[in-house]
Design a protein around this motif. Structure first.
Motif, short mmCIF file in Angstrom:
data_model
loop_
_atom_site.label_atom_id
_atom_site.label_comp_id
_atom_site.label_asym_id
_atom_site.label_seq_id
_atom_site.Cartn_x
_atom_site.Cartn_y
_atom_site.Cartn_z
N THR A 106 -35.29 -50.63 20.80
CA THR A 106 -35.16 -49.47 19.92
C THR A 106 -36.53 -48.91 19.59
OG1 THR A 106 -33.18 -50.41 18.87
CG2 THR A 106 -34.28 -48.61 17.72
N ILE A 107 -36.67 -47.59 19.68
CA ILE A 107 -37.91 -46.92 19.32
C ILE A 107 -37.56 -45.78 18.37
CG2 ILE A 107 -39.93 -45.63 20.13
CD1 ILE A 107 -39.41 -46.92 22.90
N SER A 108 -38.12 -45.81 17.18
CA SER A 108 -37.87 -44.77 16.19
C SER A 108 -39.20 -44.15 15.81
CB SER A 108 -37.18 -45.36 14.95
OG SER A 108 -35.99 -46.03 15.31
N SER A 109 -39.32 -42.85 16.04
CA SER A 109 -40.61 -42.17 15.85
C SER A 109 -40.49 -40.99 14.90
CB SER A 109 -41.14 -41.71 17.21
OG SER A 109 -42.35 -41.00 17.06
N TYR A 110 -41.46 -40.85 14.03
CA TYR A 110 -41.56 -39.69 13.14
C TYR A 110 -42.91 -39.04 13.40
CZ TYR A 110 -42.52 -37.07 8.82
OH TYR A 110 -42.87 -36.10 7.91
N PRO A 159 -31.51 -52.12 30.88
CA PRO A 159 -30.70 -51.33 29.95
C PRO A 159 -31.56 -50.31 29.21
CG PRO A 159 -31.19 -53.47 29.00
CD PRO A 159 -31.71 -53.51 30.41
N ALA A 160 -30.96 -49.18 28.89
CA ALA A 160 -31.70 -48.10 28.23
C ALA A 160 -31.95 -48.43 26.77
CB ALA A 160 -30.91 -46.80 28.33
N PRO A 161 -33.15 -48.18 26.28
CA PRO A 161 -33.42 -48.39 24.85
C PRO A 161 -32.81 -47.25 24.03
CG PRO A 161 -35.34 -47.42 25.89
CD PRO A 161 -34.33 -47.67 27.00
#
Length: 281
Positions: A106-110, A159-161
Motif C-alpha cells: 500500500t502506498i498513500s501519498s499527499y 500482485p498490484a499494490p
C-alpha cells in the motif's frame, strides 16, 4: 558532455555502475571486440562504450538491455543490474525509500506542490527537473527522468499494490514547461485514476473556509511494506526523512486519514481533473 560533467559522473557513480563497467569491459575483451565493434553491435558509438567502461557516463537502462543481448552470454548479469542501476540514479535522499516503495503493498501519498513522481508524465518530469535549482546537467536530468518513470512499473506489478494519491487542487493548476505539458499531465492523471488499484482525490483550495484544514504540515507518503511494516517518508529541502516509530507513524497516519476525509470523493476528483484538462490554456 563536458569534461566537468564526466568527472562528476565518475565521482558520483555507485558500486553497481563500476561493477557493470568492469564486467562489460571483461566480457568485451574476452570476445576480442574493440569498443567501436561493440558499439556498432549495440547501436552506440565507440566513445559511448568508452565512457561507460570508465563510468564517465554509466550505462543507461537501454544500454544494459543491449549488453545483455550482445555479450551477456546468457548469464543475466546485465539484466539483474538494471534494477540496481536505476536505484543509483535516484537522489541519495530517495534511495532508501525507493526500495520500500518497490515492494510495498500500500502506498498513500499527499502532495501539495507538484504531481507525485509516481504519476508524472515524461514531459512533466523533464520540465520539473530541468527547471529546479541548482540546475541539473542535461545528461543527469535525463537519468533522473528515466529513473522516475521506471517507478511506474508499480502500476503493473503482480500482485498490484493499492495506491492512493491526494493532491492539493493548486497542483492541478500549476504549469511546468508549458500549458500543454500540464494538460498532458492532467489527462494522464485521469487515466491513472481509472485503474482498479488507484484511488485519486483532490483537496479543494477553499477547504480552509470550512474551518478545518489538516494539510497544513506539508506532503508525506505512507507505506505498508511487504512485511506489513508501516513507515512514513517526507522530504524537506532535499532532506529525506523516514519515520518508523510506531507512535509517530500512527499520528501521521491519523493526519493523513483526516486529509483524505476532507478531500473530494474519487468520482468528484476525477470530474474536476477532466474539466481542468479541457480548460487548460
Amino acid at each position: 558532455m563536458t569534461a566537468m560533467a564526466r568527472v562528476e559522473n565518475k565521482v558520483e557513480a555507485g558500486g553497481t555502475a563500476h561493477l557493470v563497467a568492469a564486467l562489460a569491459k571483461a566480457l568485451r575483451e574476452q570476445q576480442r571486440l574493440t569498443q567501436e565493434e561493440l558499439g556498432k553491435r549495440i547501436g552506440y558509438t565507440g566513445s559511448a562504450v568508452s565512457t561507460m567502461e570508465t563510468c564517465a557516463q554509466p550505462a543507461s537502462d537501454t544500454m544494459l538491455v543491449k549488453l545483455e543481448e550482445t555479450i551477456g552470454g546468457g548469464l543475466g548479469v546485465f539484466e539483474k543490474a538494471r534494477r540496481w542501476m536505476l536505484l543509483e540514479k535516484y537522489p541519495p535522499r530517495f534511495r532508501g525509500f525507493s526500495e520500500l516503495e518497490a515492494g510495498a503493498v500500500t502506498i498513500s501519498s499527499y502532495e501539495t506542490l507538484v504531481v507525485d513522481g509516481l504519476f508524472q508524465t515524461p514531459e512533466y518530469a523533464r520540465a520539473l527537473i530541468g527547471g529546479s535549482y541548482p540546475p541539473v546537467p542535461e545528461q543527469k536530468r535525463e537519468e533522473l527522468v528515466e529513473a522516475r518513470l521506471a517507478r511506474r512499473a508499480l502500476f503493473e506489478r503482480t500482485p498490484a499494490p493499492m495506491i492512493e494519491l491526494i493532491l492539493e487542487e493548486s497542483v492541478l493548476k500549476r504549469p511546468f514547461g508549458s500549458w500543454e505539458v500540464l494538460q498532458g499531465q492532467l489527462r494522464s492523471l485521469a487515466e491513472d485514476a481509472r485503474r482498479d488499484n488507484v484511488c485519486l482525490q483532490v483537496l479543494p483550495m477553499d477547504r480552509g473556509l470550512k474551518g478545518t484544514y489538516a494539510g497544513d504540515r506539508g506532503p508525506m507518503k505512507l507505506v505498508v511494506t511487504g512485511d506489513h511494516e508501516h513507515v512514513v517518508y517526507m522530504e524537506i529541502e532535499d532532506q529525506g526523512i523516514l519515520v518508523s516509530n510506531p507512535a509517530e507513524v500512527s499520528q501521521l497516519a491519523h493526519r493523513y486519514a483526516k486529509i483524505r476525509a476532507q478531500a473530494l470523493s474519487p468520482d468528484d476528483s476525477l470530474t474536476l481533473i477532466e474539466r481542468l484538462a479541457g480548460e487548460t490554456r
